[in-house]
Design a protein around this motif. Structure first.
Motif, PDB file in Angstrom:
ATOM      1  N   LEU A  47     -41.271  -8.760  15.231  1.00 42.34           N
ATOM      2  CA  LEU A  47     -41.607  -7.477  14.596  1.00 42.34           C
ATOM      3  C   LEU A  47     -43.114  -7.237  14.645  1.00 42.34           C
ATOM      4  CD1 LEU A  47     -39.439  -7.284  11.335  1.00 42.34           C
ATOM      5  CD2 LEU A  47     -39.069  -6.066  13.466  1.00 42.34           C
ATOM      6  N   ARG A  48     -43.865  -8.310  14.355  1.00 43.80           N
ATOM      7  CA  ARG A  48     -45.321  -8.143  14.328  1.00 43.80           C
ATOM      8  C   ARG A  48     -45.849  -7.813  15.723  1.00 43.80           C
ATOM      9  NH1 ARG A  48     -48.775 -10.410  17.076  1.00 43.80           N
ATOM     10  NH2 ARG A  48     -47.481 -12.253  17.121  1.00 43.80           N
ATOM     11  N   GLU A  49     -45.327  -8.517  16.719  1.00 45.14           N
ATOM     12  CA  GLU A  49     -45.820  -8.319  18.088  1.00 45.14           C
ATOM     13  C   GLU A  49     -45.579  -6.882  18.561  1.00 45.14           C
ATOM     14  OE1 GLU A  49     -45.044  -9.957  22.562  1.00 45.14           O
ATOM     15  OE2 GLU A  49     -44.193 -11.098  20.901  1.00 45.14           O
ATOM     16  N   TYR A  50     -44.445  -6.314  18.173  1.00 39.83           N
ATOM     17  CA  TYR A  50     -44.109  -4.955  18.611  1.00 39.83           C
ATOM     18  C   TYR A  50     -44.520  -3.896  17.581  1.00 39.83           C
ATOM     19  CZ  TYR A  50     -41.669  -6.885  22.590  1.00 39.83           C
ATOM     20  OH  TYR A  50     -41.379  -7.534  23.773  1.00 39.83           O
ATOM     21  N   GLN A  51     -45.327  -4.331  16.603  1.00 41.08           N
ATOM     22  CA  GLN A  51     -45.826  -3.412  15.562  1.00 41.08           C
ATOM     23  C   GLN A  51     -44.711  -2.667  14.846  1.00 41.08           C
ATOM     24  OE1 GLN A  51     -49.001  -1.012  17.284  1.00 41.08           O
ATOM     25  NE2 GLN A  51     -49.489  -2.731  18.601  1.00 41.08           N
ATOM     26  N   LEU A  52     -43.652  -3.395  14.525  1.00 35.13           N
ATOM     27  CA  LEU A  52     -42.526  -2.809  13.807  1.00 35.13           C
ATOM     28  C   LEU A  52     -42.465  -3.436  12.425  1.00 35.13           C
ATOM     29  CD1 LEU A  52     -40.049  -3.109  16.786  1.00 35.13           C
ATOM     30  CD2 LEU A  52     -41.045  -0.984  15.925  1.00 35.13           C
ATOM     31  N   ASN A  53     -41.748  -2.798  11.522  1.00 32.42           N
ATOM     32  CA  ASN A  53     -41.588  -3.343  10.179  1.00 32.42           C
ATOM     33  C   ASN A  53     -40.106  -3.550   9.923  1.00 32.42           C
ATOM     34  OD1 ASN A  53     -44.368  -3.050   9.762  1.00 32.42           O
ATOM     35  ND2 ASN A  53     -44.097  -0.911   9.168  1.00 32.42           N
ATOM     36  N   GLY A  54     -39.756  -4.416   8.966  1.00 34.82           N
ATOM     37  CA  GLY A  54     -38.329  -4.644   8.746  1.00 34.82           C
ATOM     38  C   GLY A  54     -38.008  -5.241   7.394  1.00 34.82           C
ATOM     39  N   ILE A  55     -36.716  -5.548   7.230  1.00 36.20           N
ATOM     40  CA  ILE A  55     -36.208  -6.099   5.968  1.00 36.20           C
ATOM     41  C   ILE A  55     -35.601  -7.469   6.240  1.00 36.20           C
ATOM     42  CG2 ILE A  55     -34.560  -5.763   4.072  1.00 36.20           C
ATOM     43  CD1 ILE A  55     -34.516  -2.771   4.722  1.00 36.20           C
ATOM     44  N   LEU A  56     -36.123  -8.494   5.572  1.00 36.09           N
ATOM     45  CA  LEU A  56     -35.497  -9.814   5.630  1.00 36.09           C
ATOM     46  C   LEU A  56     -34.571  -9.868   4.417  1.00 36.09           C
ATOM     47  CD1 LEU A  56     -35.206 -12.648   6.825  1.00 36.09           C
ATOM     48  CD2 LEU A  56     -37.208 -13.344   5.527  1.00 36.09           C
ATOM     49  N   ALA A  57     -33.263  -9.868   4.694  1.00 38.62           N
ATOM     50  CA  ALA A  57     -32.296  -9.643   3.612  1.00 38.62           C
ATOM     51  C   ALA A  57     -31.331 -10.818   3.438  1.00 38.62           C
ATOM     52  CB  ALA A  57     -31.514  -8.351   3.895  1.00 38.62           C
ATOM     53  N   ASP A  58     -31.816 -12.028   3.653  1.00 42.00           N
ATOM     54  CA  ASP A  58     -30.961 -13.204   3.465  1.00 42.00           C
ATOM     55  C   ASP A  58     -30.513 -13.310   2.009  1.00 42.00           C
ATOM     56  OD1 ASP A  58     -31.324 -13.928   6.068  1.00 42.00           O
ATOM     57  OD2 ASP A  58     -32.884 -15.415   5.667  1.00 42.00           O
ATOM     58  N   ASP A  59     -29.341 -13.927   1.816  1.00 44.07           N
ATOM     59  CA  ASP A  59     -28.858 -14.208   0.465  1.00 44.07           C
ATOM     60  C   ASP A  59     -29.907 -14.978  -0.337  1.00 44.07           C
ATOM     61  OD1 ASP A  59     -26.441 -13.031   0.405  1.00 44.07           O
ATOM     62  OD2 ASP A  59     -25.235 -14.838   0.691  1.00 44.07           O
ATOM     63  N   MET A  60     -29.829 -14.819  -1.657  1.00 34.32           N
ATOM     64  CA  MET A  60     -30.729 -15.528  -2.556  1.00 34.32           C
ATOM     65  C   MET A  60     -30.580 -17.043  -2.355  1.00 34.32           C
ATOM     66  SD  MET A  60     -30.792 -14.839  -6.565  1.00 34.32           S
ATOM     67  CE  MET A  60     -31.588 -15.959  -7.690  1.00 34.32           C
ATOM     68  N   GLY A  61     -31.718 -17.742  -2.325  1.00 38.59           N
ATOM     69  CA  GLY A  61     -31.643 -19.197  -2.212  1.00 38.59           C
ATOM     70  C   GLY A  61     -31.701 -19.718  -0.782  1.00 38.59           C
ATOM     71  N   LEU A  62     -31.758 -18.809   0.204  1.00 39.61           N
ATOM     72  CA  LEU A  62     -31.774 -19.284   1.592  1.00 39.61           C
ATOM     73  C   LEU A  62     -33.195 -19.430   2.141  1.00 39.61           C
ATOM     74  CD1 LEU A  62     -28.734 -17.453   3.262  1.00 39.61           C
ATOM     75  CD2 LEU A  62     -28.829 -19.665   2.136  1.00 39.61           C
ATOM     76  N   GLY A  63     -34.197 -19.120   1.314  1.00 47.25           N
ATOM     77  CA  GLY A  63     -35.569 -19.408   1.731  1.00 47.25           C
ATOM     78  C   GLY A  63     -36.317 -18.257   2.378  1.00 47.25           C
ATOM     79  N   LYS A  64     -36.198 -17.057   1.782  1.00 40.67           N
ATOM     80  CA  LYS A  64     -36.972 -15.921   2.329  1.00 40.67           C
ATOM     81  C   LYS A  64     -38.476 -16.180   2.154  1.00 40.67           C
ATOM     82  CE  LYS A  64     -34.638 -12.780  -0.183  1.00 40.67           C
ATOM     83  NZ  LYS A  64     -33.338 -13.337  -0.600  1.00 40.67           N
ATOM     84  N   THR A  65     -38.834 -16.819   1.037  1.00 38.03           N
ATOM     85  CA  THR A  65     -40.250 -17.089   0.768  1.00 38.03           C
ATOM     86  C   THR A  65     -40.851 -18.000   1.829  1.00 38.03           C
ATOM     87  OG1 THR A  65     -39.722 -16.951  -1.580  1.00 38.03           O
ATOM     88  CG2 THR A  65     -41.865 -17.840  -1.035  1.00 38.03           C
ATOM     89  N   ILE A  66     -40.155 -19.086   2.146  1.00 38.72           N
ATOM     90  CA  ILE A  66     -40.739 -20.054   3.086  1.00 38.72           C
ATOM     91  C   ILE A  66     -40.817 -19.478   4.504  1.00 38.72           C
ATOM     92  CG2 ILE A  66     -38.610 -21.355   3.616  1.00 38.72           C
ATOM     93  CD1 ILE A  66     -40.438 -23.848   3.563  1.00 38.72           C
ATOM     94  N   GLN A  67     -39.838 -18.635   4.883  1.00 39.19           N
ATOM     95  CA  GLN A  67     -39.909 -18.015   6.210  1.00 39.19           C
ATOM     96  C   GLN A  67     -41.131 -17.094   6.278  1.00 39.19           C
ATOM     97  OE1 GLN A  67     -35.852 -16.577   7.699  1.00 39.19           O
ATOM     98  NE2 GLN A  67     -35.267 -17.328   5.694  1.00 39.19           N
ATOM     99  N   THR A  68     -41.354 -16.345   5.193  1.00 40.64           N
ATOM    100  CA  THR A  68     -42.497 -15.426   5.136  1.00 40.64           C
ATOM    101  C   THR A  68     -43.814 -16.195   5.189  1.00 40.64           C
ATOM    102  OG1 THR A  68     -41.159 -13.956   3.751  1.00 40.64           O
ATOM    103  CG2 THR A  68     -43.522 -13.552   3.774  1.00 40.64           C
ATOM    104  N   LEU A  69     -43.917 -17.290   4.413  1.00 38.44           N
ATOM    105  CA  LEU A  69     -45.170 -18.055   4.378  1.00 38.44           C
ATOM    106  C   LEU A  69     -45.443 -18.731   5.724  1.00 38.44           C
ATOM    107  CD1 LEU A  69     -45.015 -19.622   0.782  1.00 38.44           C
ATOM    108  CD2 LEU A  69     -46.417 -17.708   1.565  1.00 38.44           C
ATOM    109  N   ALA A  70     -44.390 -19.220   6.381  1.00 38.24           N
ATOM    110  CA  ALA A  70     -44.573 -19.845   7.703  1.00 38.24           C
ATOM    111  C   ALA A  70     -45.133 -18.805   8.673  1.00 38.24           C
ATOM    112  CB  ALA A  70     -43.241 -20.394   8.208  1.00 38.24           C
ATOM    113  N   HIS A  71     -44.615 -17.588   8.582  1.00 40.41           N
ATOM    114  CA  HIS A  71     -45.062 -16.490   9.434  1.00 40.41           C
ATOM    115  C   HIS A  71     -46.543 -16.166   9.173  1.00 40.41           C
ATOM    116  CE1 HIS A  71     -45.165 -12.554  11.329  1.00 40.41           C
ATOM    117  NE2 HIS A  71     -45.336 -11.952  10.179  1.00 40.41           N
ATOM    118  N   LEU A  72     -46.920 -16.102   7.884  1.00 38.72           N
ATOM    119  CA  LEU A  72     -48.315 -15.786   7.545  1.00 38.72           C
ATOM    120  C   LEU A  72     -49.254 -16.914   7.987  1.00 38.72           C
ATOM    121  CD1 LEU A  72     -47.879 -14.137   4.016  1.00 38.72           C
ATOM    122  CD2 LEU A  72     -48.229 -12.993   6.217  1.00 38.72           C
TER     123      LEU A  72
END
Length: 505
Positions: A47-72
């Motif tokens: 998404l970042r490479e193509y300058q697009l935005n999106g929604i990470l909508a995984d179920d609660m508890g599957l680690g949306k925070t850690i995926q986001t932090l790894a990306h940053l």
């Protein structure tokens, strides 16, 4: 003309797009990503490479925070994170972000802007370029962003990330307008709430992320919302799904069950503030001086009852001030745990979860019960005084209600609740074995679905301190949290008592 050229380059790039490429996990990430989490990281990078935005909508508890932090972290290591990232989250989870950054990506610097003295730290907003005040990530809450908006609009952000993004479901609110006024190079929404049921919220999030992509609100209602919601038109639904597919990534627990361990334990640290924190502090001070007098008089060994009583009072404040029999406490209607619970329960129920909530205080279960009734959430309850136990259990097992409130003393034993897939321990129990037994009875682990166990712990409080003791001195922890005086006397030393009664901050 510059804009047009940029657009043309992007269009050409998208034309050649084949698939999301795999990126290496960043060095210095203190965690091993599961396969689906690594795929999530690849997608965020795409998404970042193509300058697009999106929604990470995984179920609660599957680690949306850690995926986001790894990306940053990748963004920082590649020298792209030159302006701050702004993360906005519900008040109950902002410190969770801080804890996870410390734990998983300590290379990322951050500032939490929260509380009455937050303006002391506004330098990171006002002079983001200066070395002393520059941070990678600024974290604040939905409640405060509208109050402090003028400070935030001055700034341009590298990323604007909305956690629990269903907060912006209503386009008419001040909050929604506030987010449209913020300037960011990239935007990302995180939410665990499945959108299929709420097409209006869906449009609201996409209008924030990719304005115009789903047309205007009236057009969207006419083209998609009415045909899908009112007339159940499948083709329209497929058309919509096709259009949004690249911009939304949602994995449910069932889809990736094979990658999940049978049991995922999540220690949810919460912070108490305001009146609740003041009450904790005044109870702590009163107990501290009272115990000093008693111990000076009778010695530590013979003061067991008083010590346990003091610790019990502090544990009760952590749950809810109303559990205390004190006049002053009854006036404090503020509980970090109850707020967090009522914040996350609707989302979990939306995901189709079946939830057990354990507490050792029946009075706490009654307070939760009142909140469930007000929110219109169906539940059953089992305490020592429940006579028709089997009836209550059957009602839950048959799927008639999503929530089961259980007092630990009544419910740890002999229950077979395989319908449950989520367990919330509202307060820590003295004996990890009993706590696990409650968890496992709920599960008979042979069941087919992965189970999530949440433990709510108040940061820096007696709960966290006992938890630390639990890791090293299980017997002592057991004695501290039981309410009976044991024969093998509390092997308390002055320094342990001192640490238990230390202040919150």
């Amino acid at each position: 003309a510059k804009g047009t050229t940029k657009l043309r380059e992007l269009a050409d790039k998208l034309k050649d797009f084949q698939e999301v490429t795999t990126v290496p996990v960043p060095v210095g990430l203190n965690a091993t990503l599961r396969t689906y989490q690594h795929q999530g990281l690849n997608w965020l990078q795409f998404l970042r490479e193509y300058q697009l935005n999106g929604i990470l909508a995984d179920d609660m508890g599957l680690g949306k925070t850690i995926q986001t932090l790894a990306h940053l972290l990748i963004e920082k290591q590649h020298g792209r994170l030159t302006k701050p990232v702004l993360i906005v989250a519900p008040t109950s989870v902002i410190f969770n972000w801080a804890n996870e950054i410390d734990k998983f990506t300590p290379q990322l610097s951050y500032q939490v802007l929260h509380g009455s003295k937050r303006k002391d730290n506004f330098a990171c907003l006002e002079n983001p370029e200066e070395l002393e005040t520059k941070v990678d990530i600024i974290i604040t809450s939905y409640a405060l962003i509208t109050k402090d908006l003028e400070y935030y609009t001055e700034q341009k952000y590298y990323y604007l990330i909305l956690d629990e993004a269903h907060y912006i479901k209503n386009t008419k609110t001040k909050l929604y307008q506030a987010f449209l006024s913020l300037k960011a190079q990239h935007k990302l929404c995180l939410t665990g709430t499945p959108m299929e049921n709420h097409l209006g919220e869906f449009w609201a999030q996409f209008n924030f992320l990719l304005p115009g992509f789903l047309g205007g609100q009236r057009q969207f209602t006419k083209l998609f919302r009415t045909p899908i919601e009112k007339h159940g038109e499948l083709e329209r639904k497929q058309l919509l799904n096709q259009r949004i597919k690249p911009f939304i990534l949602r994995r449910t627990k069932d889809k990736i069950a094979t990658e999940l361990p049978p049991k995922t334990e999540i220690i949810q640290k919460l912070r108490i503030e305001g009146k609740q924190a003041e009450l904790y502090e005044s109870v702590r001070l009163a107990m501290d001086s009272r115990l000093k007098d008693i111990i000076a008089d009778k010695g530590l060994k013979r003061s067991q009852i008083e010590v346990l009583d003091a610790l019990l009072k502090l544990r009760q404040v952590c749950n809810h001030p109303k559990l205390l029999k004190l006049e002053g406490a009854k006036r404090v209607n503020q509980s970090a745990k109850l707020e967090y619970l009522m914040e996350t329960l609707p989302e979990q129920i939306d995901e189709g979860r079946r939830i057990l909530i354990f507490s050792q205080f029946t009075s706490m279960l009654s307070l939760i019960e009142a909140e469930l009734i007000e929110a219109g959430i169906g539940y059953v309850k089992l305490t020592g005084s429940t006579t028709k136990r089997q009836e209550v259990v059957d009602k839950f097992q048959r799927g008639e209600v999503p929530v089961f409130l259980i007092s630990l003393r009544a419910g740890g034993v002999g229950l077979n609740l395989t319908a449950a897939d989520t367990v919330i321990h509202f307060d820590p129990w003295w004996n990890p074995a009993v706590e696990n037994q409650a968890t496992d009875r709920a599960y008979r682990i042979g069941q087919d679905k992965p189970v999530f166990v949440y433990k709510l712990i108040i940061e820096n409080s007696i709960e966290e301190k006992i938890q630390k003791i639990q890791q090293n001195k299980a017997e002592l922890a057991k004695a501290l949290l039981s309410e009976e005086v044991s024969d093998n006397k509390l092997s308390l030393t002055d320094d342990i008592l001192g640490s238990l009664l230390s202040p919150l901050s």
